[in-house]
Design a protein around this motif. Structure first.
Motif, PDB file in Angstrom:
ATOM      1  N   ARG A  21      10.702  11.069   3.257  1.00 32.13           N
ATOM      2  CA  ARG A  21      10.890  10.441   2.316  1.00 32.13           C
ATOM      3  C   ARG A  21      10.559   8.509   2.519  1.00 32.13           C
ATOM      4  NH1 ARG A  21      17.214  11.513   3.041  1.00 32.13           N
ATOM      5  NH2 ARG A  21      17.346  11.353   5.062  1.00 32.13           N
ATOM      6  N   GLY A  22      10.259   8.532   3.643  1.00 34.03           N
ATOM      7  CA  GLY A  22       9.560   7.202   4.408  1.00 34.03           C
ATOM      8  C   GLY A  22       7.954   7.426   3.747  1.00 34.03           C
ATOM      9  N   PHE A  23       7.384   8.697   2.753  1.00 35.21           N
ATOM     10  CA  PHE A  23       5.858   8.548   2.206  1.00 35.21           C
ATOM     11  C   PHE A  23       6.053   8.743   0.920  1.00 35.21           C
ATOM     12  CE2 PHE A  23       6.490   9.381   7.318  1.00 35.21           C
ATOM     13  CZ  PHE A  23       5.869   8.931   8.098  1.00 35.21           C
ATOM     14  N   ASP A  24       5.408   8.146   0.815  1.00 32.68           N
ATOM     15  CA  ASP A  24       4.808   8.222  -1.279  1.00 32.68           C
ATOM     16  C   ASP A  24       3.927   9.266  -1.449  1.00 32.68           C
ATOM     17  OD1 ASP A  24       6.269   5.415  -2.077  1.00 32.68           O
ATOM     18  OD2 ASP A  24       4.407   4.952  -0.910  1.00 32.68           O
ATOM     19  N   ALA A  40       0.815  -1.191   0.368  1.00 31.89           N
ATOM     20  CA  ALA A  40       0.189  -0.133  -0.092  1.00 31.89           C
ATOM     21  C   ALA A  40       0.938   1.210   0.351  1.00 31.89           C
ATOM     22  CB  ALA A  40      -0.742   0.183   1.027  1.00 31.89           C
ATOM     23  N   LYS A  41       0.335   2.575  -0.605  1.00 31.54           N
ATOM     24  CA  LYS A  41       1.369   3.693  -0.893  1.00 31.54           C
ATOM     25  C   LYS A  41       1.111   4.273   0.272  1.00 31.54           C
ATOM     26  CE  LYS A  41       0.712   5.245  -5.591  1.00 31.54           C
ATOM     27  NZ  LYS A  41       1.303   6.451  -6.276  1.00 31.54           N
ATOM     28  N   ARG A  42       2.198   4.484   1.249  1.00 31.44           N
ATOM     29  CA  ARG A  42       2.545   5.181   2.697  1.00 31.44           C
ATOM     30  C   ARG A  42       2.506   5.866   2.593  1.00 31.44           C
ATOM     31  NH1 ARG A  42       7.122   4.822   7.099  1.00 31.44           N
ATOM     32  NH2 ARG A  42       5.605   4.817   8.238  1.00 31.44           N
ATOM     33  N   VAL A  43       1.265   6.822   3.403  1.00 25.19           N
ATOM     34  CA  VAL A  43       0.610   8.352   3.068  1.00 25.19           C
ATOM     35  C   VAL A  43       0.739   9.021   4.653  1.00 25.19           C
ATOM     36  CG1 VAL A  43      -0.641   9.586   2.457  1.00 25.19           C
ATOM     37  CG2 VAL A  43      -1.187   7.763   1.935  1.00 25.19           C
ATOM     38  N   LEU A  44       2.103  10.300   4.448  1.00 28.82           N
ATOM     39  CA  LEU A  44       1.842  10.890   6.157  1.00 28.82           C
ATOM     40  C   LEU A  44       0.822  12.367   6.441  1.00 28.82           C
ATOM     41  CD1 LEU A  44       3.496  11.507   8.681  1.00 28.82           C
ATOM     42  CD2 LEU A  44       5.036  13.257   6.585  1.00 28.82           C
ATOM     43  N   VAL A  45      -0.028  12.187   6.981  1.00 24.18           N
ATOM     44  CA  VAL A  45      -0.891  13.625   8.004  1.00 24.18           C
ATOM     45  C   VAL A  45      -0.479  13.517   8.431  1.00 24.18           C
ATOM     46  CG1 VAL A  45      -3.349  13.990   7.809  1.00 24.18           C
ATOM     47  CG2 VAL A  45      -2.602  11.660   6.635  1.00 24.18           C
TER      48      VAL A  45
END
Length: 167
Positions: A47-50, A3-8
């Motif tokens: 950097r660890g998020f898409d 899954a794409k990793r998303v930061l909120v």
């Protein structure tokens, strides 16, 4: 496929913007994305998020310093991934009635980061909000919780759609 990793990430003074960020994270996870919700102050490396969703509270026409500093700290890496910005602030129903243009600081960040879009959600000032200004507003009937859960969740699902369509 993972899954794409998303930061909120969010800059919140009294918790209303944090609540919006939490709702966005929940909706993104419902859509199968790996969403992580963090205070903007805790974000040192994206950097660890898409993709990144960054929000800030509005006070007197100014966007949260915590959100601004997060954007500035991570500007180089944010430019290379999808970024969506949100604000929370109007303590009335205006955010549900019409689109509210971003405040100047947010407009500058949108341009610098190449953000895909910005949306303003209603804010919240209740009898539980700390501070003398909040107490006066509530006393004179100007408070309330104007966060529209349906609108917040719809925007999050829109983001999911954009991110999964790009896959």
């Amino acid at each position: 496929m993972t899954a794409k990793r998303v930061l909120v990430a969010y800059g919140s003074r009294h918790g209303a913007t944090a609540g919006i960020a939490s709702q966005i994270g929940t909706a993104l996870r419902e859509d199968g994305l790996d969403a992580v919700v963090l205070p903007a102050d805790d974000v040192d490396d994206v950097r660890g998020f898409d993709a990144v969703v960054l929000g800030g509270s509005l006070y007197a026409g100014r966007w949260s310093g915590k959100a601004l500093h997060c954007a500035e700290r991570n500007e180089h890496y944010l430019k290379h991934r999808p970024v969506f910005l949100f604000s929370s602030g109007p303590v009335d129903s205006s955010a549900d009635q019409h689109e509210i243009a971003p405040v100047p600081a947010v407009s500058r960040q949108m341009e610098r980061l190449g953000a895909r879009e910005h949306v303003t959600f209603g804010g919240s000032i209740t009898m539980y909000t700390p501070g003398p200004i909040a107490k006066v507003l509530v006393r004179f009937g100007k408070g309330g919780d104007f966060r529209n859960t349906e609108r917040i969740r719809n925007w999050a699902h829109h983001i999911s759609g954009e991110l999964t369509a790009a896959a």
